[in-house]
Design a protein around this motif. Structure first.
Motif, PDB file in Angstrom:
ATOM      1  N   GLY A 135     -12.502 -17.982  23.309  1.00  0.00           N
ATOM      2  CA  GLY A 135     -11.311 -17.124  22.660  1.00  0.00           C
ATOM      3  C   GLY A 135     -10.672 -16.110  23.628  1.00  0.00           C
ATOM      4  N   GLU A 136      -9.715 -15.542  23.300  1.00  0.00           N
ATOM      5  CA  GLU A 136      -9.029 -14.510  24.149  1.00  0.00           C
ATOM      6  C   GLU A 136      -8.663 -13.397  23.303  1.00  0.00           C
ATOM      7  N   VAL A 137      -8.783 -12.185  24.049  1.00  0.00           N
ATOM      8  CA  VAL A 137      -8.392 -10.954  23.363  1.00  0.00           C
ATOM      9  C   VAL A 137      -7.687 -10.165  24.347  1.00  0.00           C
ATOM     10  N   VAL A 138      -6.593  -9.454  23.680  1.00  0.00           N
ATOM     11  CA  VAL A 138      -5.660  -8.597  24.639  1.00  0.00           C
ATOM     12  C   VAL A 138      -5.890  -7.358  23.865  1.00  0.00           C
ATOM     13  N   VAL A 139      -6.053  -6.217  24.960  1.00  0.00           N
ATOM     14  CA  VAL A 139      -6.291  -5.019  24.511  1.00  0.00           C
ATOM     15  C   VAL A 139      -5.445  -4.190  25.225  1.00  0.00           C
ATOM     16  N   SER A 140      -5.017  -3.186  24.692  1.00  0.00           N
ATOM     17  CA  SER A 140      -4.038  -2.027  25.086  1.00  0.00           C
ATOM     18  C   SER A 140      -4.816  -0.531  25.319  1.00  0.00           C
ATOM     19  N   PHE A 141      -4.583   0.146  26.166  1.00  0.00           N
ATOM     20  CA  PHE A 141      -5.132   1.493  26.400  1.00  0.00           C
ATOM     21  C   PHE A 141      -4.448   2.461  27.207  1.00  0.00           C
ATOM     22  N   THR A 142      -4.621   3.496  27.484  1.00  0.00           N
ATOM     23  CA  THR A 142      -4.096   4.567  28.057  1.00  0.00           C
ATOM     24  C   THR A 142      -5.277   4.892  29.417  1.00  0.00           C
ATOM     25  N   VAL A 143      -4.576   4.745  30.490  1.00  0.00           N
ATOM     26  CA  VAL A 143      -5.279   5.439  31.955  1.00  0.00           C
ATOM     27  C   VAL A 143      -5.026   6.742  31.845  1.00  0.00           C
ATOM     28  N   THR A 144      -6.073   7.674  31.913  1.00  0.00           N
ATOM     29  CA  THR A 144      -5.877   8.958  31.808  1.00  0.00           C
ATOM     30  C   THR A 144      -5.801   9.435  33.164  1.00  0.00           C
ATOM     31  N   ARG A 145      -5.413  10.750  33.445  1.00  0.00           N
ATOM     32  CA  ARG A 145      -5.315  11.426  34.643  1.00  0.00           C
ATOM     33  C   ARG A 145      -6.617  11.438  35.539  1.00  0.00           C
ATOM     34  N   THR A 146      -7.670  11.442  35.018  1.00  0.00           N
ATOM     35  CA  THR A 146      -8.997  10.875  35.842  1.00  0.00           C
ATOM     36  C   THR A 146      -9.161   9.636  35.905  1.00  0.00           C
ATOM     37  N   GLY A 147      -8.478   8.685  35.666  1.00  0.00           N
ATOM     38  CA  GLY A 147      -8.713   7.198  35.698  1.00  0.00           C
ATOM     39  C   GLY A 147      -9.529   6.555  34.872  1.00  0.00           C
ATOM     40  N   ALA A 148      -9.824   7.133  33.805  1.00  0.00           N
ATOM     41  CA  ALA A 148     -10.690   6.614  32.725  1.00  0.00           C
ATOM     42  C   ALA A 148      -9.469   5.942  31.636  1.00  0.00           C
ATOM     43  N   THR A 149     -10.118   5.314  30.774  1.00  0.00           N
ATOM     44  CA  THR A 149      -9.542   4.695  29.723  1.00  0.00           C
ATOM     45  C   THR A 149      -9.810   5.240  28.209  1.00  0.00           C
ATOM     46  N   ARG A 150      -8.723   5.468  27.372  1.00  0.00           N
ATOM     47  CA  ARG A 150      -8.801   5.929  25.960  1.00  0.00           C
ATOM     48  C   ARG A 150      -7.810   5.291  25.228  1.00  0.00           C
ATOM     49  N   ASP A 151      -8.074   5.227  23.782  1.00  0.00           N
ATOM     50  CA  ASP A 151      -6.980   4.911  22.854  1.00  0.00           C
ATOM     51  C   ASP A 151      -7.090   3.453  22.915  1.00  0.00           C
ATOM     52  N   ILE A 152      -8.141   2.588  23.144  1.00  0.00           N
ATOM     53  CA  ILE A 152      -8.259   1.307  23.071  1.00  0.00           C
ATOM     54  C   ILE A 152      -8.071   0.439  21.880  1.00  0.00           C
ATOM     55  N   ALA A 153      -7.246  -0.195  21.901  1.00  0.00           N
ATOM     56  CA  ALA A 153      -6.799  -0.874  20.792  1.00  0.00           C
ATOM     57  C   ALA A 153      -6.527  -2.517  20.965  1.00  0.00           C
ATOM     58  N   ALA A 189       0.878  15.098  41.360  1.00  0.00           N
ATOM     59  CA  ALA A 189       0.058  15.284  40.287  1.00  0.00           C
ATOM     60  C   ALA A 189      -0.404  14.136  39.433  1.00  0.00           C
ATOM     61  N   PRO A 190      -1.539  13.976  38.949  1.00  0.00           N
ATOM     62  CA  PRO A 190      -1.828  12.856  38.394  1.00  0.00           C
ATOM     63  C   PRO A 190      -1.084  12.945  37.148  1.00  0.00           C
ATOM     64  N   LEU A 191      -0.712  11.527  36.581  1.00  0.00           N
ATOM     65  CA  LEU A 191      -0.152  11.205  35.285  1.00  0.00           C
ATOM     66  C   LEU A 191      -0.862  10.327  34.351  1.00  0.00           C
ATOM     67  N   GLU A 192      -0.662  10.448  33.003  1.00  0.00           N
ATOM     68  CA  GLU A 192      -1.488   9.428  32.237  1.00  0.00           C
ATOM     69  C   GLU A 192      -0.410   8.140  32.179  1.00  0.00           C
ATOM     70  N   VAL A 193      -0.883   7.104  32.068  1.00  0.00           N
ATOM     71  CA  VAL A 193      -0.291   5.615  31.930  1.00  0.00           C
ATOM     72  C   VAL A 193      -0.638   5.084  30.537  1.00  0.00           C
ATOM     73  N   HIS A 194       0.491   5.192  29.680  1.00  0.00           N
ATOM     74  CA  HIS A 194       0.175   4.549  28.357  1.00  0.00           C
ATOM     75  C   HIS A 194       0.604   2.867  28.352  1.00  0.00           C
ATOM     76  N   GLY A 195       0.056   2.392  27.419  1.00  0.00           N
ATOM     77  CA  GLY A 195       0.368   0.740  27.161  1.00  0.00           C
ATOM     78  C   GLY A 195      -0.317  -0.061  28.213  1.00  0.00           C
ATOM     79  N   VAL A 196      -1.195   0.031  29.027  1.00  0.00           N
ATOM     80  CA  VAL A 196      -1.693  -0.603  30.000  1.00  0.00           C
ATOM     81  C   VAL A 196      -2.507  -1.600  29.159  1.00  0.00           C
ATOM     82  N   GLN A 197      -2.220  -2.990  29.566  1.00  0.00           N
ATOM     83  CA  GLN A 197      -2.841  -4.093  28.617  1.00  0.00           C
ATOM     84  C   GLN A 197      -3.994  -4.807  29.918  1.00  0.00           C
ATOM     85  N   ASN A 198      -4.911  -5.245  28.982  1.00  0.00           N
ATOM     86  CA  ASN A 198      -5.956  -6.149  29.759  1.00  0.00           C
ATOM     87  C   ASN A 198      -6.276  -7.683  29.010  1.00  0.00           C
TER      88      ASN A 198
END
Length: 206
Positions: A135-153, A189-198
């Protein structure tokens, strides 16, 4: 004669003189002819005409609606292909193909943009191995200011033959939770990036 007796005999004549003087003044006032003063003639004031008031309303010009900001560029879609040999013992025979980052070419990367540092491959679900599912799964998430991921869907999940399935969702989410990025830097300054997909592709080795 004592002093008191002298003052008593002196006071009587003085009182009589004062009384006579008052009577003389009153008689003089009575005999004075007073002339009645006529009131001054009234002055007629002409008709007062007030000029018509001109009402001036100062309207502020309507505020111009700000132009809509340009649409953000589409986020790069990372791919990770997972292959496993079903004939190998449990926990062995897993092969991880290199990430397919077709949209993240060198020419599109801007200075200060976020970049993947650690991309963890998901574990192939045992249920999918027993059923022979790919199978294949596409997830979306936010890259935080520290480089971690959150809000994975999970955005989409289906087998390679096109049937919807959720058997790979948990493995894909757990892997995305362990991703690490170099955060986006803007004006220092570091910024959050929303809507990153994998995209994760689960395939059984042939």
């Amino acid at each position: 004669m004592t002093t008191a007796t002298v003052m008593r005999f002196t006071a009587i004549p003085m009182g009589m003189l004062a009384t006579a003087g008052l009577l003389l003044v009153m008689a003089t006032l009575i005999q004075t002819d007073y002339v009645a003063m006529e009131p001054p003639e009234s002055v007629t004031i002409g008709k007062i005409v007030m000029p018509e008031a001109e009402i001036i309303v100062d309207y502020e010009p309507p505020l111009a609606r700000p132009e809509a900001p340009p649409a953000p560029p589409e986020m790069p879609l990372m791919s990770r292909k997972i292959q496993i040999d079903p004939a190998a013992p449990t926990g062995t025979g897993v092969q991880f193909a290199d990430p397919v980052d077709d949209t993240l070419s060198v020419g599109l990367v801007q200075p200060g943009d976020y970049l993947p540092i650690v991309k963890v491959a998901p574990q192939y679900p045992r249920t999918a191995i027993r059923r022979g599912l790919e199978g294949e799964v596409v997830v979306s998430f936010t890259v935080t200011r520290t480089g971690a991921t959150r809000d994975i869907a999970v955005i989409s999940a289906h087998t390679l033959d096109g049937n919807p399935t959720s058997v790979f969702n948990s493995a894909a989410i757990k892997a995305a939770e362990r991703f690490k990025y170099k955060p986006r830097i803007e004006n220092g300054a570091p910024l959050e990036v929303h809507g990153v997909q994998n995209r994760f592709i689960f395939e059984l080795a042939q």
